[in-house]
Design a protein around this motif. Structure first.
Motif, PDB file in Angstrom:
ATOM      1  N   CYS A   1     -23.736  38.482  62.415  1.00 46.54           N
ATOM      2  CA  CYS A   1     -22.500  37.893  61.892  1.00 46.54           C
ATOM      3  C   CYS A   1     -22.216  36.540  62.544  1.00 46.54           C
ATOM      4  CB  CYS A   1     -21.326  38.830  62.112  1.00 46.54           C
ATOM      5  SG  CYS A   1     -21.346  40.281  61.042  1.00 46.54           S
ATOM      6  N   VAL A   2     -21.447  35.720  61.855  1.00 44.45           N
ATOM      7  CA  VAL A   2     -21.093  34.391  62.342  1.00 44.45           C
ATOM      8  C   VAL A   2     -19.691  34.375  62.930  1.00 44.45           C
ATOM      9  CG1 VAL A   2     -20.604  32.011  61.591  1.00 44.45           C
ATOM     10  CG2 VAL A   2     -22.674  33.173  60.796  1.00 44.45           C
ATOM     11  N   ALA A   3     -18.816  35.283  62.448  1.00 39.70           N
ATOM     12  CA  ALA A   3     -17.418  35.199  62.889  1.00 39.70           C
ATOM     13  C   ALA A   3     -16.762  36.558  63.020  1.00 39.70           C
ATOM     14  CB  ALA A   3     -16.627  34.337  61.906  1.00 39.70           C
ATOM     15  N   ILE A   4     -15.727  36.593  63.866  1.00 35.87           N
ATOM     16  CA  ILE A   4     -14.864  37.763  64.016  1.00 35.87           C
ATOM     17  C   ILE A   4     -13.436  37.270  64.184  1.00 35.87           C
ATOM     18  CG2 ILE A   4     -15.335  37.837  66.510  1.00 35.87           C
ATOM     19  CD1 ILE A   4     -14.803  40.849  66.419  1.00 35.87           C
ATOM     20  N   ILE A   5     -12.494  38.010  63.604  1.00 45.85           N
ATOM     21  CA  ILE A   5     -11.071  37.651  63.671  1.00 45.85           C
ATOM     22  C   ILE A   5     -10.350  38.664  64.526  1.00 45.85           C
ATOM     23  CG2 ILE A   5      -8.926  37.410  62.356  1.00 45.85           C
ATOM     24  CD1 ILE A   5     -12.330  36.767  60.765  1.00 45.85           C
ATOM     25  N   GLY A   6      -9.529  38.181  65.433  1.00 46.24           N
ATOM     26  CA  GLY A   6      -8.694  39.046  66.243  1.00 46.24           C
ATOM     27  C   GLY A   6      -7.235  38.819  65.893  1.00 46.24           C
TER      28      GLY A   6
ATOM     29  N   LEU B   1      -3.310  34.824  65.847  1.00 43.59           N
ATOM     30  CA  LEU B   1      -4.663  34.973  65.321  1.00 43.59           C
ATOM     31  C   LEU B   1      -5.665  34.286  66.240  1.00 43.59           C
ATOM     32  CD1 LEU B   1      -4.107  34.224  61.508  1.00 43.59           C
ATOM     33  CD2 LEU B   1      -4.264  36.462  62.619  1.00 43.59           C
ATOM     34  N   SER B   2      -6.812  34.908  66.407  1.00 39.72           N
ATOM     35  CA  SER B   2      -7.925  34.330  67.167  1.00 39.72           C
ATOM     36  C   SER B   2      -9.180  34.436  66.313  1.00 39.72           C
ATOM     37  CB  SER B   2      -8.141  35.080  68.484  1.00 39.72           C
ATOM     38  OG  SER B   2      -6.968  35.083  69.277  1.00 39.72           O
ATOM     39  N   VAL B   3      -9.853  33.319  66.116  1.00 39.66           N
ATOM     40  CA  VAL B   3     -11.094  33.306  65.332  1.00 39.66           C
ATOM     41  C   VAL B   3     -12.224  32.839  66.244  1.00 39.66           C
ATOM     42  CG1 VAL B   3     -12.335  32.329  63.367  1.00 39.66           C
ATOM     43  CG2 VAL B   3      -9.901  32.861  63.165  1.00 39.66           C
ATOM     44  N   THR B   4     -13.139  33.755  66.544  1.00 37.05           N
ATOM     45  CA  THR B   4     -14.326  33.394  67.326  1.00 37.05           C
ATOM     46  C   THR B   4     -15.493  33.246  66.366  1.00 37.05           C
ATOM     47  OG1 THR B   4     -13.573  34.564  69.296  1.00 37.05           O
ATOM     48  CG2 THR B   4     -15.915  34.106  69.145  1.00 37.05           C
ATOM     49  N   PHE B   5     -16.250  32.163  66.529  1.00 34.80           N
ATOM     50  CA  PHE B   5     -17.378  31.916  65.620  1.00 34.80           C
ATOM     51  C   PHE B   5     -18.570  31.421  66.423  1.00 34.80           C
ATOM     52  CE2 PHE B   5     -15.102  27.998  66.095  1.00 34.80           C
ATOM     53  CZ  PHE B   5     -16.047  26.969  66.042  1.00 34.80           C
TER      54      PHE B   5
END
Length: 460
Positions: free
Chosen positions: A403-408, A431-435
């Motif tokens: 995967c390229v991204a995950i949302i917290g 919101l936190s978006v790690t990519f």
């Protein structure tokens, strides 16, 4: 001349390095028939039954309940009975069972302690990986049968229920069964654990013994002072706290089951991904009553993924290739006492709010019951960690390849927001978006986050 055969632990799924013994259904010396349940093994995704590959006498069981067995290591040794049904050579699946060698091969791992006690005694001790497991009806001796409630020791229960009972310290023989055909269910075990009515090892007090010998009241009431914990020394002075590593009772224990694989997956992700995280707050002041937070988060991810496809993708760091997905399959992080599960909410882009809620509830229930299929725990295109239901505002969630991204999503709160003519208290969701910065640009991640925020800002 009798023939012996070693049965090596097969790969129970997608490259599992090992599995944990939950319960043997036989003991050494027992006669077992072809495809009869031999042992239940636990992986991170299920507790599965491994059937016998032959008909014959069990000569050796390589391990006891709670032992970790490497894939390919000898699990059991049999003396084949030619008078009982056997599987034809043409039906073999390719898994290595092998004839017992005359002398131990140097390449073989050292044998683990044999389970010498009967099954009833083995139930007194136990414990429990993630990469995949095969479930469902199989066509070979190495396959795993569909979970069925087996009567072992007079108690009928599926392997997952037995594993949970051991973990919670519940004696299945004393649990009131409410399932079909008198089977003990997961709910029965949890209820017994909650009310303490079936504690493992706490057998009812023998009436006859009590009548013959009654200990003196003073002896019964005498407290044990040696085990009492205190921050003071024997001289009454404060003691320095010792590091956990030097405390005699804090002995290390091997990680098993879900936690064991979680450690592997997180270490692998940390070594491969170049993570970057963006944070912001989604203003949900306009929400009408009745909005489902999880459903709205899922919808916002779908909208953002459709606007910025680069985030709904897989990335192969070795081949330097990227796969963009037309569908949005969201991995929903589910926290359990055993560790982290991430089942996939398939085709989230085709679901309405009700469909999302029903899908999430189904996945959570299957995870808690350890009945979820292996196919449901892989293949998602992006993931969501709604940790805010517990606590926390922002995070740096881990992107697990490919995967390229995950949302917290953090815990919702009220904050003062400037508006025309003054300020108002608005409810917001952090919101936190790690990519993975190898596969997506900062601009793409920022536009994705903006699209989520815009969708969450809508009234419904």
């Amino acid at each position: 001349m009798s023939q012996t055969k070693n049965f090596n632990l097969p790969d129970l799924g997608e490259g599992l390095p090992d599995a944990t013994i939950v319960e043997w259904f036989v003991k050494e010396g027992d006669v077992i028939k072809l495809d009869a349940p031999l042992v239940s093994m636990e992986t991170a995704k299920a507790v599965v039954e491994v059937p016998s590959p032959v008909s014959g006498t069990v000569l050796k069981l390589s391990g006891a309940a709670g032992d970790i067995i490497p894939t390919g290591a000898v699990l059991a040794t049999f003396e084949i009975d030619p008078n009982l049904p056997q599987r034809a050579d043409g039906q073999d699946t390719g898994h290595s069972h092998g004839h017992a060698p005359a002398a131990p091969a140097a390449a073989n791992p050292p044998p683990l302690p044999a389970a010498a006690a009967p099954v009833a005694a083995a139930e007194e001790k136990a414990e429990r990986d993630d990469a995949g497991t095969v479930v469902g009806a199989m066509q070979s001796s190495n396959a795993v049968h569909t979970e069925q409630a087996l009567a072992v020791g007079g108690v009928k229960a599926v392997p997952a229920v037995r594993a949970t009972a051991r973990k919670l310290g519940v004696d299945l023989a004393r649990v009131r069964a409410t399932g079909a055909d008198g089977a003990v269910t997961m709910a029965d075990v949890k209820q017994a654990a909650a009310d303490g009515s079936a504690k493992l090892g706490a057998a009812p007090a023998p009436v006859a013994a009590a009548a013959h010998a009654a200990p003196a009241p003073a002896q019964v009431a005498a407290p044990v002072q040696s085990e009492a914990r205190t921050p003071l020394s024997a001289a009454g002075k404060p003691m320095r706290t010792q590091p956990p590593g030097v405390v005699a009772k804090g002995q290390p224990e091997p990680l098993k089951g879900v936690r064991r694989n979680m450690a592997r997956v997180m270490a692998d992700a940390h070594s491969k991904v170049v993570p970057t995280t963006l944070n912001d707050d989604a203003d949900i002041h306009a929400w009408l009553p009745g909005n489902d937070v999880t459903a709205r988060l899922v919808r916002a991810i779908v909208v953002a993924a459709q606007k910025v496809p680069a985030m709904n993708a897989w990335f192969d760091g070795e081949a330097l290739t990227r796969t963009l997905h037309a569908q949005v399959d969201i991995g929903i992080a589910v926290d359990t006492d055993d560790g982290l599960f991430v089942p996939a909410l398939r085709n989230a882009d085709m679901l309405d709010a009700r469909g999302i809620r029903e899908g999430v509830n189904r996945l959570r229930e299957q995870v808690e019951a350890r009945s979820i299929a292996a196919s449901e725990l892989s293949g998602y295109t992006i993931s969501l960690s709604n940790f805010g239901m517990f606590a926390g505002r922002y995070a740096t969630p881990v992107v697990v390849p490919p995967c390229v991204a995950i949302i917290g999503a953090g815990r919702a709160r009220h904050q003062m927001t400037p508006v025309m003519g003054g300020v108002e208290a608005h409810k917001v969701i952090p919101l936190s978006v790690t990519f993975d910065h190898r596969a997506a640009t900062g601009g793409e991640a920022a536009r994705f986050l903006r699209a989520m925020m815009d969708d969450l800002a809508l009234a419904s």
